[in-house]
Enzyme design. Structure first.
Site, short mmCIF file in Angstrom:
data_model
loop_
_atom_site.label_atom_id
_atom_site.label_comp_id
_atom_site.label_asym_id
_atom_site.label_seq_id
_atom_site.Cartn_x
_atom_site.Cartn_y
_atom_site.Cartn_z
N THR A 76 -0.77 -21.77 -26.35
CA THR A 76 -0.29 -20.59 -26.97
C THR A 76 0.33 -19.59 -26.05
O THR A 76 1.66 -19.08 -26.05
CB THR A 76 -1.40 -19.77 -27.87
OG1 THR A 76 -2.18 -20.64 -28.56
CG2 THR A 76 -1.09 -18.48 -28.30
N GLN A 211 0.49 -32.07 -28.68
CA GLN A 211 0.04 -33.10 -29.35
C GLN A 211 0.26 -34.45 -28.62
O GLN A 211 -0.21 -35.58 -28.84
CB GLN A 211 0.32 -32.99 -30.87
CG GLN A 211 -0.40 -31.93 -31.47
CD GLN A 211 -1.85 -32.01 -31.66
OE1 GLN A 211 -2.34 -33.04 -31.71
NE2 GLN A 211 -2.45 -30.88 -31.99
N ALA A 232 -4.85 -28.24 -22.28
CA ALA A 232 -5.99 -29.23 -21.76
C ALA A 232 -7.00 -29.67 -22.98
O ALA A 232 -7.30 -30.90 -22.91
CB ALA A 232 -7.03 -28.60 -20.79
N CYS A 358 -5.23 -23.56 -38.00
CA CYS A 358 -5.15 -22.25 -37.65
C CYS A 358 -4.82 -21.48 -38.94
O CYS A 358 -4.99 -20.02 -38.77
CB CYS A 358 -3.87 -21.94 -36.62
SG CYS A 358 -4.15 -23.25 -35.35
C1 LIG Z 1 -3.36 -26.69 -30.40
C2 LIG Z 1 -2.01 -26.45 -30.39
C3 LIG Z 1 -1.28 -25.28 -29.63
C4 LIG Z 1 -2.13 -24.10 -29.22
O1 LIG Z 1 -2.67 -24.51 -27.86
P1 LIG Z 1 -3.83 -23.57 -27.31
O2 LIG Z 1 -4.10 -24.27 -25.92
O3 LIG Z 1 -5.18 -23.91 -28.24
O4 LIG Z 1 -3.66 -22.36 -27.22
C5 LIG Z 1 -0.09 -25.28 -29.67
N1 LIG Z 1 1.07 -26.00 -30.12
C6 LIG Z 1 0.24 -27.10 -30.73
C7 LIG Z 1 1.22 -28.17 -31.38
C8 LIG Z 1 -1.05 -27.41 -30.69
O5 LIG Z 1 -1.51 -28.47 -31.34
#
Ligand SMILES: *Cc1c(COP(=O)(O)O)cnc(C)c1O
Length: 429
Positions: A76, A211, A232, A358
């Site tokens: 994020t 992902q 991570a 989310c």
């Molecule tokens: C989980 C996710 C995020 C957010 O990542 P965080 O490290 O939890 O902030 C952003 N983009 C995608 C595609 C995600 O799956």
């Protein structure tokens, strides 16, 4: 061995920390607790060496150089830094443009740039409707500040239309952001093709690769990217750690920091580094790279077993997203005439999600499924299954039986199902 319930099939939301990753992290909480920015003694040096080694492993996972990795608190933050940071350093908002065009003085933030160069800056951005909220909300923020944002639709299979993308690019386009793999429907965007278009048109390209990283091969050079976000905890590392890869050569990407103070991470992200978390991220990246092919084959086989098993046991099930251009561990299915939320709650033995984790609290159909244009019925009846490193065949077989049982029970009491059956028993074909 007895099956432990509930079965975790939500690997897109997060993953458990691999025991090998935890073992690598542990010393950095206690005896090796130094601050990586302490340059005057051994405690700091030990921490800094560990961070360096981890940075190298993270860079290797995506074919990057370690000096291009900016460590963050997660994806994020990396997405925010990439999008808002590129905008601040490369675009002009309407009031800024009016000020400069009217002969206003060069403000300190523009020091070292002349008026003509500043006025040549763009003000347009492109992203895609199925991006993660951490990307979409950043572009919405830019839009509210007067910058122009194009949110591209996707095809019914979830992929970006390359001709539409190319047509959306304007002379004043600064940045395109397209995710590598979708967190709900798992589709893989044609990044290399998009990278070639962005290069040809001289536009920066960012990708949220959270992902995809560790699940499919990623090479920032071959893909023609300029910025890439990683996290991570989606690849068996700890939560609260991530990275932004920022190209330093041909071109060197200009980026403004979002977090000020101390000048850590080459001034791009100040704040004391989470040394144990970063060590864990490095260990997780190294494992993911070493085991990528074997793990992809294994999770793909389990995912296919789940898909085939559900299709054989349950009528009127539709796969969302492209059938082959998708993550090996992803399965996103619509169970027609059943509410996805009701089904998710009924699947007591399974930890799955309906829509995006989310936004599922909002009880709205997910923006991703809606963007496919497949209608509310499919959007409302969808369930995401995520298969991962610790999923077993036994768990998949239990999941198939559980899904078959619960879908049947819900349909038996559903007037929608009854009406659909008397109207057209098409699934029997
Ligand atoms: C989980 C996710 C995020 C957010 O990542 P965080 O490290 O939890 O902030 C952003 N983009 C995608 C595609 C995600 O799956």
């Amino acid at each position: 061995m007895a099956l432990s319930l509930p079965i975790y099939l939500d690997y897109h939301a997060t993953t458990p920390v691999d025991a090998r990753v935890l073992a690598a992290m542990e010393p950095y909480f206690t005896e090796k607790f130094g601050n990586a920015a302490s340059t005057s003694h051994r405690f700091g040096w030990v921490a800094e060496e560990a961070v360096s080694a981890a940075r190298e492993k993270i860079a290797q996972l995506i074919g990057a150089s370690p000096s291009e990795i900016v460590l963050t608190s997660g994806a994020t933050e990396a997405n925010n830094l990439a999008i808002l940071g590129v905008a601040e350093a490369n675009a002009l908002t309407p009031p800024e443009r009016a000020w400069l065009a009217g002969g206003g003085e060069i403000w300190p933030q523009w020091e070292g740039h002349d008026r003509a160069e500043l006025l040549a800056r763009g003000d347009h951005f492109i992203t895609v409707a199925t991006e993660h909220k951490a990307v979409l909300d950043c572009f919405e923020h830019l839009r509210r500040r007067g910058l122009a944002v194009t949110v591209l639709p996707v095809r019914e299979d979830g992929l970006v239309d390359l001709a539409a993308l190319e047509a959306a690019i304007r002379p004043e386009t600064v940045l395109i952001s397209v995710m590598a793999a979708n967190n709900e429907i798992g589709v893989l965007q044609p990044l290399a093709e998009i990278g070639a278009i962005a290069k040809r048109r001289g536009v920066l390209l960012h990708s949220d690769a959270v992902q995809a990283a560790g699940k499919i091969p990623l090479d920032v050079q071959g893909l023609g990217l300029d910025l890439m976000s990683l996290s991570a905890h989606k690849l068996y590392g700890p939560k609260g750690v991530g990275a932004l890869w920022v190209r330093r050569r041909s071109p060197r990407v200009a980026l403004a920091p979002r977090a000020l103070g101390g000048g850590h991470e080459r001034g791009l992200r100040s704040g004391t580094l989470d040394v144990p978390g970063i060590v864990g991220f490095g260990a997780a990246a190294e494992l993911a790279r070493a085991e990528l092919d074997a793990e992809a084959a294994r999770t793909r086989a389990l995912r296919d077993r789940l898909h085939a098993g559900v299709l054989a046991a349950v009528p009127e099930v539709i796969l969302n997203g492209h059938p082959t251009e998708r993550l090996p561990g992803n399965l996103q299915l619509s169970f027609l005439h059943v509410s996805g939320e009701a089904l998710m709650n009924a699947l007591r033995d399974l930890a799955v999600s309906s829509g995006s984790a989310c936004t599922s609290a909002l009880r709205e159909p997910s923006h991703v499924i809606r963007a496919l244009g497949v209608g509310d019925e499919r959007a409302h009846s969808s369930i995401r299954f995520g298969v991962g490193r610790f999923t077993t065949e036994e768990e998949i077989d239990h999941a198939i039986a559980e899904v078959a049982d619960k879908v049947k029970k819900l349909r038996d009491i559903s007037p929608l199902w009854e009406r659909a059956q008397s109207a057209a028993p098409k699934w029997k074909a």
